[in-house]
Enzyme design. Sequence first.
Site, PDB file in Angstrom:
ATOM      1  N   ASP A  94       0.827  -1.206   0.000  1.00  0.00           N
ATOM      2  CA  ASP A  94       0.000   0.000   0.000  1.00  0.00           C
ATOM      3  C   ASP A  94       0.866   1.262   0.000  1.00  0.00           C
ATOM      4  O   ASP A  94       1.888   1.323   0.692  1.00  0.00           O
ATOM      5  CB  ASP A  94      -0.868  -0.018   1.267  1.00  0.00           C
ATOM      6  CG  ASP A  94      -1.882   1.105   1.320  1.00  0.00           C
ATOM      7  OD1 ASP A  94      -2.924   0.978   0.664  1.00  0.00           O
ATOM      8  OD2 ASP A  94      -1.624   2.105   2.024  1.00  0.00           O
ATOM      9  N   GLU A  99       1.440  -0.545  -4.994  1.00  0.00           N
ATOM     10  CA  GLU A  99       0.493   0.531  -5.290  1.00  0.00           C
ATOM     11  C   GLU A  99       1.302   1.830  -5.377  1.00  0.00           C
ATOM     12  O   GLU A  99       1.746   2.361  -4.360  1.00  0.00           O
ATOM     13  CB  GLU A  99      -0.568   0.661  -4.202  1.00  0.00           C
ATOM     14  CG  GLU A  99      -1.661   1.623  -4.613  1.00  0.00           C
ATOM     15  CD  GLU A  99      -2.239   2.490  -3.500  1.00  0.00           C
ATOM     16  OE1 GLU A  99      -3.287   3.091  -3.724  1.00  0.00           O
ATOM     17  OE2 GLU A  99      -1.633   2.573  -2.416  1.00  0.00           O
TER      18      GLU A  99
END
Length: 557
Positions: free
Chosen positions: A215, A269
């Site tokens: 993330d 990401e």
Amino acid sequence: MSHRQPSTERTHWWRDAVIYQVYVRSFADANGDGVGDLAGVRTRLPYLRDLGVDALWFTPWYVSPMADGGYDVADYRAIDPTHGTLAEAEQLISEAHEHGLRTIVDIIPNHVSDQHPWFAAAVAAEPGSPERERFWFRPGRGPQGDEPPNNWTSNFGGPAWSRTKNPDGTPGDWYLHLFAPEQPDLNWNHPDVAAEHEDVIRFWFDRGVAGIRIDSAALLVKAPELPDVGPNLAPGDHPHVDREELHGIYRRWRDIADSYPQPRALVAEIWLPDMHRTVRYLRPGELHAAFNFDFLTCPWDATRLRDRIDTTIHTHRAVDAPPTWVLSNHDVTRPVTRYGRADTSFSFETRRRGVPTDLRLGARRARAAALLALALPGSAYIYQGEELGLPEVEDIPLEHIQDPMYTQSGGVDPGRDGARVPLPWSGQAPSYGFSPPEAAAEPWLPQPPNWAHRTVEEQAGDPASFLSLYRTALRIRRAEPALGDGPMSWLDSAPDVLAFTRGDVCCVVNLSATPTPLPPHGRVLVSSGPLPDGQLPPDTAAWLRFPPSPNRTEPAR
Ligand code: NOJ
């Protein structure tokens, strides 16, 4: 026809896998509390196997106060009780494997929950204490210290700093959070932070997961002096985005991944304006893949799409990494809604509530976009509900909205709940089989009253449905050796028509306003809509056997 090896036996599986994103809270609820859980996912594994995907990416399922839908983790080694237990997660990983499905878990290294023991200890400790060193605590600016330490802003809106209170109730130091105040940023210069994450990664690899989704992967490292963000920064000069030290962190993670006998993948990401910078994270010895947000955000426009496809392929080829093709996820407006608008691009900066959309047009384009994405070279992602053609739910009553992006932006951003509404599985009325029929609790976000025709049950029996299109396309993709990883070649085509070959499979997408003749071909493998008179109508895509090969034996469908 040569078929690929079963997906769980392949070594470089991330190079062409189709990965299905399970947003756990909204996938399937087995215990009837209105929130999705691991037991619910386990009951639906046959659905995912039959859909034809290769791997499942689970959004965070760890213990969390859910200030940001689980992206605020309080304990990485335990499952949130609303979702289940660690034993169930282990069972799910192994049952998925039995169905030929790999598992990817989400790791959020930029921040933790404010309920994480490290942050609780930091807040309880004195300014300047070792406990605070794992985060970014600083005195404020101004004579009273009541201005944030610098000009950084939160990705959810407002300043990236919140002020603590001293034990006597007086205002204390500030702490950094690039997202919600409940998500304090970690200090990656602290050795505990790196050691803890390396241990967490091993913890999940040891439980059989095949990959990690990282993330906010470009945000972890901060310039230690925390300078203001200035204008016109050169790449790499931003004080908290895309800093050079990140590459060392990910090289160590890669060593961990490579230390396992079965292949493990690291997927990042990364939202950066320049794909040349993104692929620096995919150089040999670093991460395996990154989400292609340039493709996701691209408007429905042939020239721009072709340009982004070319850039993707060239930049990834230079580092020998597989491109990925992404149309949606839990953070962005669903494609059926996005593609029906006058502006078909996506950006967090410009999205607003109540922008008119033509869902019929959006659905045509989303179907065509699916065939485009699944034909391109590399790996592809499907966000749950995309295969059902779910639109964004834009009329969730405000009292049900949970996303901090909505509140922190002062209601300017509509928030992301509209893409997170629980899935409709069966039946005529909410909860459409999301929860067991006898469940007393309502789904955690209300489902629209008109979704009966969008359920899995309804669509499974309809050859013209979104679900049937995805199932057919995924079946063909798995059977065709030329699809997935490998070369592609553009074909000459009419203006605003994209046409390319993958071996003897041709993909044609008509983004113009008029029907276009199909190129000469053997047979149509699949199309996103009817093809009257052998023409490809506007906003329609087809996969063709190309060039014609009359003696070829086609697989049974
Ligand atoms: C990206 C995640 O996809 C999003 O849902 C989350 O809010 C932020 N990172 C912060 O963790």
